[in-house]
Scaffold this motif. Sequence first.
Motif, PDB file in Angstrom:
ATOM      1  N   LEU A  60      77.601  39.353  30.334  1.00  0.00           N
ATOM      2  CA  LEU A  60      76.296  38.695  30.402  1.00  0.00           C
ATOM      3  C   LEU A  60      75.309  39.745  30.178  1.00  0.00           C
ATOM      4  CD1 LEU A  60      77.385  36.029  32.663  1.00  0.00           C
ATOM      5  CD2 LEU A  60      76.970  35.838  30.210  1.00  0.00           C
ATOM      6  N   LEU A  63      73.572  40.517  26.970  1.00  0.00           N
ATOM      7  CA  LEU A  63      72.459  39.680  26.445  1.00  0.00           C
ATOM      8  C   LEU A  63      71.354  40.021  26.453  1.00  0.00           C
ATOM      9  CD1 LEU A  63      74.122  36.394  27.762  1.00  0.00           C
ATOM     10  CD2 LEU A  63      73.700  36.750  25.519  1.00  0.00           C
ATOM     11  N   THR A  84      77.185  44.066  22.449  1.00  0.00           N
ATOM     12  CA  THR A  84      76.619  43.022  21.914  1.00  0.00           C
ATOM     13  C   THR A  84      77.542  42.115  22.608  1.00  0.00           C
ATOM     14  OG1 THR A  84      78.258  43.385  20.286  1.00  0.00           O
ATOM     15  CG2 THR A  84      76.218  43.621  19.616  1.00  0.00           C
ATOM     16  N   PHE A  85      77.052  40.813  22.926  1.00  0.00           N
ATOM     17  CA  PHE A  85      77.680  39.733  23.856  1.00  0.00           C
ATOM     18  C   PHE A  85      78.659  39.049  22.526  1.00  0.00           C
ATOM     19  CE2 PHE A  85      77.817  35.166  24.632  1.00  0.00           C
ATOM     20  CZ  PHE A  85      78.150  35.172  26.056  1.00  0.00           C
TER      21      PHE A  85
END
Length: 120
Positions: A60, A63, A84-85
């Motif tokens: 998370l 993000l 990257t999420f």
Amino acid sequence: MLTVAAGLGARSAAAGDWAVYAGDALYTVLVGALVVLVAPRLRPVPAAGAALALSWAVELFQLTGVPAALAAHSALVPLVLGTTFNAPDLLWYAVGAAVVWAVYGAARRLARRQGATAGH
């Protein structure tokens, strides 16, 4: 060390999504091993839960864009924090937490049995 080797092996020996998601699950297994190393008296469910919570927190955190920005300055950051999420990673971290629970639980039961046997 075995978890790191398995993760690197999965990435080099396999291709595609399977290798990526196996690496995600093994990431949580590694986090679980570190949790148990720091708090060896922790029972299996809380240990697995802590590993899952930490893995989800890292995912998370991606993000925010901070890990991606830090990755521009360090080769280690992408290995630890990712960049990257990816929502499916959350599921695979849960798979890794289940492995932590199962293996750590089995190891504790075995240690208790061996301790009881040694006491007789």
